[in-house]
Design an enzyme around this catalytic site. Structure first.
Site, PDB file in Angstrom:
ATOM      1  N   TYR A 110       0.822  -1.213   0.000  1.00 48.46           N
ATOM      2  CA  TYR A 110       0.000   0.000   0.000  1.00 48.46           C
ATOM      3  C   TYR A 110       0.859   1.268   0.000  1.00 48.46           C
ATOM      4  CZ  TYR A 110      -4.019  -2.970   1.144  1.00 48.46           C
ATOM      5  OH  TYR A 110      -5.004  -3.923   1.120  1.00 48.46           O
TER       6      TYR A 110
ATOM      7  N   LYS B 200       3.661 -15.525   2.348  1.00 45.33           N
ATOM      8  CA  LYS B 200       3.620 -16.290   1.100  1.00 45.33           C
ATOM      9  C   LYS B 200       5.069 -16.582   0.722  1.00 45.33           C
ATOM     10  CE  LYS B 200       1.208 -17.960  -2.388  1.00 45.33           C
ATOM     11  NZ  LYS B 200       0.327 -19.128  -2.239  1.00 45.33           N
TER      12      LYS B 200
ATOM     13  N   ASP C 156     -10.678  -9.214   7.478  1.00 49.13           N
ATOM     14  CA  ASP C 156     -12.073  -9.104   7.044  1.00 49.13           C
ATOM     15  C   ASP C 156     -12.748 -10.471   7.035  1.00 49.13           C
ATOM     16  OD1 ASP C 156     -12.059  -6.388   6.837  1.00 49.13           O
ATOM     17  OD2 ASP C 156     -12.849  -6.330   4.795  1.00 49.13           O
TER      18      ASP C 156
ATOM     19  N   ASP D 288      -5.206  -7.158   5.727  1.00 50.28           N
ATOM     20  CA  ASP D 288      -6.428  -6.475   5.325  1.00 50.28           C
ATOM     21  C   ASP D 288      -7.491  -7.514   4.966  1.00 50.28           C
ATOM     22  OD1 ASP D 288      -8.258  -4.618   4.486  1.00 50.28           O
ATOM     23  OD2 ASP D 288      -7.052  -3.807   2.850  1.00 50.28           O
TER      24      ASP D 288
ATOM     25  N   ASP E  26      -2.844 -18.339   1.653  1.00 49.13           N
ATOM     26  CA  ASP E  26      -3.976 -19.067   1.054  1.00 49.13           C
ATOM     27  C   ASP E  26      -4.510 -20.129   2.026  1.00 49.13           C
ATOM     28  OD1 ASP E  26      -1.437 -20.066   0.627  1.00 49.13           O
ATOM     29  OD2 ASP E  26      -1.858 -20.934  -1.329  1.00 49.13           O
TER      30      ASP E  26
END
Ligand code: NAD
Length: 363
Positions: free
Chosen positions: A135, A181, A242, A238, A214
């Site tokens: 970001y 990851k 959620d 993020d 994942d």
């Protein structure tokens, strides 16, 4: 205090009433100053996070932010978007760690999209890196044909947010799951190496595990109770937080805290909910629990626990705001729910102190 837009002013008002009620029964004292943020600030000052607001926030002990944005400002672009004001204040306050707790009590399990038997007893905390990663990483570009962003982390950035996660774990069930990851991304390999090294040198007593993002997303849905503290970078956090937010059944329940700088930022996970704004329908719980996180970070752990207990008791009753309402319950307004939580919180407050640490924490 940054009420912002939509349901923001309605829910922040309930937090203030609660803090004032706590102050009246204890030796705590709160001084508030209200400032413009989001769409309201665009309308009045031409900037979603005016300099005056930033300066006021920096000179405060803590910032309570409700929510920003709404259809009226949806077509604005770039730095004029209400959300860009959020990125700005996080960066300016240097709040590099975002904490999102989720817990599910038996009384709310029926509101979860998952089977109640799978969610009762969930008690997890996501620690998301907030001021770095894709970001914020440079360079970025978009020539209309090709576009790119850059995910970038330094050892120092990884270490400081990891310390927050390990510290929090020590006060909980002593387990950290670091999500990355590392099978694909260079940044993630540095992330994993750094977390491992820090763990070995400073936090060997904390249980540490690693998970690919994942798999973590899948595990969050099939076996959410396995998690205590989840540590992860900005983008993964993020998304993952959620997903965790859905477990409890309503966004209206979920608080967050962003810490790491001198001044912390405390805000509900939900947005400005324009569909129900101004109708007294919003659930004030997420905002109230964000104020509880503020109390905790300011060192008022007992008052924070009383609020969490107040929320749990209120949720254990038969009153529900619309987001959690179903047959058999009494539908209540934002201010009615605020009053119920206040009453229950005060029941657990002792004048000039508190009776004892409540047995139930969170909802
Ligand atoms: P939202 O969180 O505002 O609403 C999603 C759904 O949840 C809506 O149906 C809403 O009614 C419901 N909801 C949310 N909070 C609730 C509460 N406290 N009580 C009862 N129901 C509640 O998300 P959205 O609709 O995607 O976004 C609306 C606006 O908010 C957009 O402009 C968006 O950019 C902004 N937003 C701001 C923030 C923030 O300020 N941190 C976060 C997310 C979205």
């Amino acid at each position: 205090m940054l009420p912002g837009d939509g349901i923001g002013p309605e829910v922040i008002a309930e937090s203030v009433k609660l803090l004032d009620a706590i102050a009246a029964q204890t030796d705590l004292e709160f001084n508030y100053t209200e400032a413009l943020a989001g769409g309201a600030a665009i309308d009045k000052a031409g900037d979603p996070m005016p300099q005056k607001t930033l300066e006021l926030c920096k000179s405060s002990d803590a910032v309570l932010l409700a929510a920003v944005g709404g259809p009226k400002w949806d077509d604005l672009t770039g730095a004029m978007r209400p959300e860009s004001g959020l990125l700005k204040i996080r960066k300016e306050l240097g709040v590099f760690a975002n904490l999102r707790p989720v817990s599910v009590s038996p009384s709310l399990a029926e509101s979860s999209p998952l089977r109640p038997s799978e969610v009762i007893g969930i008690d997890l905390l996501t620690v998301r890196e907030l001021t770095g990663g894709i970001y914020f990483g440079q360079p970025v570009g978009n020539d209309g044909n090709e576009a790119f962003n850059t995910m970038r982390y330094s050892v120092g950035e990884i270490e400081r947010v990891s310390r927050v996660a390990f510290d929090k774990a020590r006060k909980r069930r002593n387990k950290v799951t670091s999500v990355d990851k590392a099978n694909v991304l260079e940044v993630s390999r540095l992330w994993r190496d750094t977390v491992k090294r820090l763990h070995a040198t400073e936090f060997p007593d904390v249980e540490l595990g690693h998970m690919y993002i994942d798999n973590a997303a899948m595990q969050m849905v099939i076996r959410p109770r396995q998690f205590d503290v989840i540590l992860t970078e900005n983008l993964f956090g993020d998304i993952l937080s959620d997903v965790s937010a859905t477990l409890g059944g309503s966004l209206g329940l979920l608080p967050s805290a962003s810490i790491g700088g001198r001044v912390g930022l405390f805000e509900p996970v939900h947005g400005s909910a324009p569909d129900i704004a101004g109708q007294g329908k919003a659930n004030p719980t997420a905002m109230i629990l964000s104020a509880a996180m503020m109390l905790e970070e300011l060192g008022e752990a007992h008052a924070a626990a009383a609020v969490r207990h107040g929320v749990a008791s209120a949720m254990g009753g038969n009153s529900r705001t619309g987001d959690l309402w179903h047959e058999g319950y009494r539908r209540v307004s934002t201010s009615e729910m605020g009053a119920l939580i206040r009453e229950e919180t005060l029941n657990h407050l002792h004048p000039k102190g508190l009776k004892q640490e409540p047995a139930i924490t969170g909802v």
